[in-house]
Design an enzyme around this catalytic site. Structure first.
Site, PDB file in Angstrom:
ATOM      1  N   ARG A  58       0.820  -1.210   0.000  1.00 22.32           N
ATOM      2  CA  ARG A  58       0.000   0.000   0.000  1.00 22.32           C
ATOM      3  C   ARG A  58       0.860   1.269   0.000  1.00 22.32           C
ATOM      4  O   ARG A  58       0.491   2.273  -0.627  1.00 22.32           O
ATOM      5  CB  ARG A  58      -0.931  -0.010   1.215  1.00 22.32           C
ATOM      6  CG  ARG A  58      -1.939   1.123   1.220  1.00 22.32           C
ATOM      7  CD  ARG A  58      -2.977   0.913   2.318  1.00 22.32           C
ATOM      8  NE  ARG A  58      -4.026   1.919   2.267  1.00 22.32           N
ATOM      9  CZ  ARG A  58      -4.342   2.711   3.297  1.00 22.32           C
ATOM     10  NH1 ARG A  58      -3.699   2.587   4.454  1.00 22.32           N
ATOM     11  NH2 ARG A  58      -5.311   3.597   3.175  1.00 22.32           N
ATOM     12  N   HIS A 108       0.374   4.417  -2.493  1.00 19.84           N
ATOM     13  CA  HIS A 108       0.120   5.784  -2.012  1.00 19.84           C
ATOM     14  C   HIS A 108       1.267   6.725  -2.361  1.00 19.84           C
ATOM     15  O   HIS A 108       1.074   7.945  -2.392  1.00 19.84           O
ATOM     16  CB  HIS A 108      -0.164   5.780  -0.512  1.00 19.84           C
ATOM     17  CG  HIS A 108      -1.557   5.353  -0.182  1.00 19.84           C
ATOM     18  ND1 HIS A 108      -2.314   5.913   0.833  1.00 19.84           N
ATOM     19  CD2 HIS A 108      -2.357   4.411  -0.756  1.00 19.84           C
ATOM     20  CE1 HIS A 108      -3.508   5.325   0.866  1.00 19.84           C
ATOM     21  NE2 HIS A 108      -3.551   4.409  -0.080  1.00 19.84           N
ATOM     22  N   ASP A 109       2.441   6.189  -2.628  1.00 14.95           N
ATOM     23  CA  ASP A 109       3.530   7.023  -3.143  1.00 14.95           C
ATOM     24  C   ASP A 109       3.256   7.389  -4.603  1.00 14.95           C
ATOM     25  O   ASP A 109       3.245   8.560  -4.986  1.00 14.95           O
ATOM     26  CB  ASP A 109       4.864   6.264  -3.018  1.00 14.95           C
ATOM     27  CG  ASP A 109       6.024   7.097  -3.542  1.00 14.95           C
ATOM     28  OD1 ASP A 109       5.955   8.343  -3.452  1.00 14.95           O
ATOM     29  OD2 ASP A 109       7.011   6.501  -4.040  1.00 14.95           O
ATOM     30  N   ASP A 119       7.985   8.739  -6.077  1.00 19.57           N
ATOM     31  CA  ASP A 119       9.174   9.525  -5.742  1.00 19.57           C
ATOM     32  C   ASP A 119       9.439   9.562  -4.243  1.00 19.57           C
ATOM     33  O   ASP A 119      10.164  10.431  -3.754  1.00 19.57           O
ATOM     34  CB  ASP A 119       9.025  10.962  -6.272  1.00 19.57           C
ATOM     35  CG  ASP A 119       7.827  11.678  -5.648  1.00 19.57           C
ATOM     36  OD1 ASP A 119       7.098  11.071  -4.825  1.00 19.57           O
ATOM     37  OD2 ASP A 119       7.613  12.862  -5.975  1.00 19.57           O
ATOM     38  N   ASN A 131      -4.139   8.784   4.623  1.00 19.21           N
ATOM     39  CA  ASN A 131      -2.926   8.189   5.202  1.00 19.21           C
ATOM     40  C   ASN A 131      -2.855   8.229   6.725  1.00 19.21           C
ATOM     41  O   ASN A 131      -2.252   7.350   7.344  1.00 19.21           O
ATOM     42  CB  ASN A 131      -1.686   8.927   4.663  1.00 19.21           C
ATOM     43  CG  ASN A 131      -1.519   8.763   3.159  1.00 19.21           C
ATOM     44  OD1 ASN A 131      -2.046   7.809   2.579  1.00 19.21           O
ATOM     45  ND2 ASN A 131      -0.799   9.687   2.529  1.00 19.21           N
ATOM     46  N   HIS A 156      -6.193  -5.803  -2.469  1.00 14.91           N
ATOM     47  CA  HIS A 156      -7.026  -6.021  -1.283  1.00 14.91           C
ATOM     48  C   HIS A 156      -7.260  -7.504  -0.995  1.00 14.91           C
ATOM     49  O   HIS A 156      -8.104  -7.841  -0.174  1.00 14.91           O
ATOM     50  CB  HIS A 156      -8.349  -5.260  -1.414  1.00 14.91           C
ATOM     51  CG  HIS A 156      -8.194  -3.772  -1.272  1.00 14.91           C
ATOM     52  ND1 HIS A 156      -9.238  -2.889  -1.383  1.00 14.91           N
ATOM     53  CD2 HIS A 156      -7.101  -3.002  -1.025  1.00 14.91           C
ATOM     54  CE1 HIS A 156      -8.804  -1.642  -1.214  1.00 14.91           C
ATOM     55  NE2 HIS A 156      -7.504  -1.687  -1.003  1.00 14.91           N
ATOM     56  N   ASP A 201      -3.831 -14.242  -3.243  1.00 15.49           N
ATOM     57  CA  ASP A 201      -4.506 -15.132  -4.195  1.00 15.49           C
ATOM     58  C   ASP A 201      -5.630 -14.342  -4.877  1.00 15.49           C
ATOM     59  O   ASP A 201      -5.672 -13.119  -4.772  1.00 15.49           O
ATOM     60  CB  ASP A 201      -5.035 -16.371  -3.453  1.00 15.49           C
ATOM     61  CG  ASP A 201      -5.972 -15.991  -2.304  1.00 15.49           C
ATOM     62  OD1 ASP A 201      -6.484 -14.839  -2.270  1.00 15.49           O
ATOM     63  OD2 ASP A 201      -6.204 -16.848  -1.427  1.00 15.49           O
TER      64      ASP A 201
END
Ligand code: HEM
Ligand code: NAG
Ligand code: NAG
Ligand code: NAG
Ligand code: NAG
Ligand code: NAG
Ligand code: NAG
Length: 320
Positions: A60, A64-65, A72, A92, A191, A246
Site C-alpha cells: 500500500r 500511495h507514493d 518519488d 494516510n 485487497h 490469491d
C-alpha cells in the site's frame, strides 16, 4: 566489421542510450549496487515472516507514493517547518504503516552502497517482494527513480481514491494516473491481503444493500454504527484468505463479500463485472494482469536523471 558499420552501430547505441535515459531500467543498480535487490528482499521477507500484514502495508505504501506526484518517495517525508507531509493527509493519517521497516531497509542498503539506491526504488522493490512473500506473482521491477525534495498533503487528498467512491469516481481517479479499468480492477486485487479499519467500511456494512447480510451482521458486531466507537477495529479486506496473495478477493466480490463500498463497486452491475468474474475464475489471469499493472503504476511520473535526489534517510530531504 567495417569501420563505417561499426560507427553506425555506435551511433544507434548512443541514440538508444540517450532515449532511454529518462526511462527506468531493470539493471539500473547492477554495477553501482549489486547487492541492493538481495538486501531489500531479505529484509522484506523477514519483516513479513514476523508479521504477515506488513506485506500488505508495504504494498500500500508504494501505491500511495505513486498516486501522489509520481513514485518519488514523497509519502515517506516527515513534516518539517517547511514541508507539510503526506502522512497527515486524510487517506494516510493513522492508517499507513511500514515506515520503520523502510527505514531499516534503507539503513542496510546505505551500509552496502552509500547514497546510491533511492527510497522510491526501495518502495517499488519492497512492494514486489511483499507480494511474493505472501504467495503472489513476481515481476521485474524497473529501477532508477529518484526521490522528491517535496511532498503534497493536498495532492494526497485529491488524487488518492476514497472508499466512498463509486465506480465512475474510481475509474476517473485511475484514468488520471494513466491506468485503465483493467489495471484498476487488477490493482484493486491488492485487497486480497491486509486489513481495514471500521471507520472505512462502516457505511458499507450499515447502509449498502449489496453486501451479504450474514457478513454485514457479523462485521457490525465489532463496528458500531455510531462513529467514534470502534473506529479503528480491524477486519480483513479478504476474509477468505487474509494473508495469502490469491484471487479470493474477486470471488468474494462475486458473492457480495467486498469489505469497502469501493471494493463492491467493481462488481455491482457495471462495466467491470466481467473483469472481476474473469479474475475470480482464473488466478493466472489475475496474476499476469496484476504484475503488468504494478509495472504500469510504478512508471507514474518517475523523477530521473538530475531531478530530485537520492535521500540518505527516507523520512527527510538531504541536509535538512
Ligand atoms: C481502488 C481504490 C482503492 C481504495 C478506495 C482503497 C482504500 C483502502 C482503504 C480505505 C484501506 C484501509 C486502510 C485502513 O483501514 O487503515 C486500504 C487498505 C489497503 N489497500 Fe487499498 N484502496 C484502493 C486501491 C488499492 C491499490 C491499488 C492497492 C495496491 C495495489 C491497495 C492496497 C491496499 C492494501 C494492501 C491494504 C491493507 C493495508 C494494511 O493492512 O496495512 N489498495 N485501501
Ligand atoms: C555518504 O555519501 C555522502 C555524500 O556523498 C557523504 O557526505 C557521507 O559522509 C557518506 N557517508 C558514509 C557513511 O560514507
Ligand atoms: C463522484 O462521481 C459523481 C458522479 O457520479 C460526481 O458528481 C462527484 O463529483 C465525484 N466525486 C469525486 C470525489 O470524484
Ligand atoms: C489496459 O491497458 C493494457 C496495457 O497497458 C491493455 O493490455 C488493456 O487491454 C487495456 N484495457 C482496456 C480496457 O483498455
Ligand atoms: C447511512 O446513511 C444515513 C442517511 O444518509 C447517514 O446519516 C449515516 O451517516 C450513514 N452511515 C451509517 C453508518 O449509518
Ligand atoms: C450469505 O452468506 C451466508 C454464509 O455466510 C450464506 O449462507 C447465505 O446464503 C448468503 N446470503 C446470500 C443472500 O447469498
Ligand atoms: C520521522 O518520523 C518518525 C516517526 O515519528 C521517526 O521515527 C523518524 O525518526 C523521523 N525521521 C526523522 C529524520 O526525524
Amino acid at each position: 566489421m567495417a569501420s563505417a558499420s561499426c560507427l553506425s552501430l555506435l551511433v544507434v547505441l548512443v541514440a538508444l542510450a540517450s532515449a532511454a535515459s529518462a526511462q527506468l531500467s531493470s539493471t539500473f543498480y547492477d554495477t553501482s549496487c549489486p547487492r541492493a535487490l538481495a538486501t531489500i528482499k531479505s529484509a522484506v521477507t523477514s519483516a513479513v515472516n514476523n508479521e504477515p500484514r506488513m506485506g500488505a502495508s508495504l504494498l500500500r505504501l508504494h501505491f500511495h507514493d505513486c498516486f501522489v506526484d509520481g513514485c518519488d518517495a514523497s509519502v515517506l517525508l516527515n513534516d518539517t517547518a517547511t514541508i507539510t507531509g503526506e502522512q497527515g493527509a486524510i487517506p494516510n493519517r493513522n492508517s499507513l504503516r511500514g515506515f520503520t521497516v523502510i527505514d531499516n531497509i534503507k539503513a542496510q542498503v546505505e551500509a552496502a552502497c552509500n547514497q546510491t539506491v533511492s527510497c522510491a526504488d526501495i518502495l517499488a522493490v519492497a512492494a514486489r517482494d511483499s507480494v511474493v512473500a505472501l504467495g503472489g506473482p513476481s515481476w521485474t521491477v524497473l529501477l532508477g527513480r529518484r526521490d522528491s525534495t517535496t511532498a503534497s498533503k493536498a495532492n494526497a487528498e485529491s488524487d488518492l481514491p476514497a472508499p466512498s467512491f463509486d465506480l465512475a469516481n474510481l475509474t476517473q481517479a485511475f484514468a488520471n494516473k494513466g491506468l485503465n479499468v483493467t489495471d484498476m480492477v487488477a490493482l484493486s486485487g491488492g485487497h486480497t491481503i491486509g486489513q481495514a479499519q471500521c471507520r472505512f467500511f462502516r457505511d458499507h456494512i450499515y447502509n449498502d444493500t449489496n453486501i451479504n447480510s450474514t457478513l454485514a451482521s457479523s462485521l457490525q458486531a465489532n463496528c458500531p454504527r455510531a462513529s467514534g466507537s470502534g473506529d479503528a477495529t480491524l477486519a480483513p479486506l479478504d476474509a477468505t484468505s487474509p494473508t495469502a496473495f490469491d484471487n479470493a478477493y474477486f470471488s468474494n466480490l462475486v458473492s457480495q463479500r467486498g469489505l469497502l463500498h469501493s471494493d463492491q463497486e467493481l462488481f455491482n452491475g457495471g462495466g467491470t463485472d466481467g473483469t472481476v468474474r474473469s479474475f475470480a475464475s482464473s488466478s493466472s489471469a489475475f496474476s499476469s494482469a496484476f504484475a503488468a499493472a504494478m509495472v504500469k503504476m510504478g512508471n507514474i511520473s518517475p523523477k530521473t536523471g538530475s531531478q530530485g535526489q537520492i535521500r540518505s534517510t527516507c523520512s527527510k530531504v538531504n541536509g535538512s
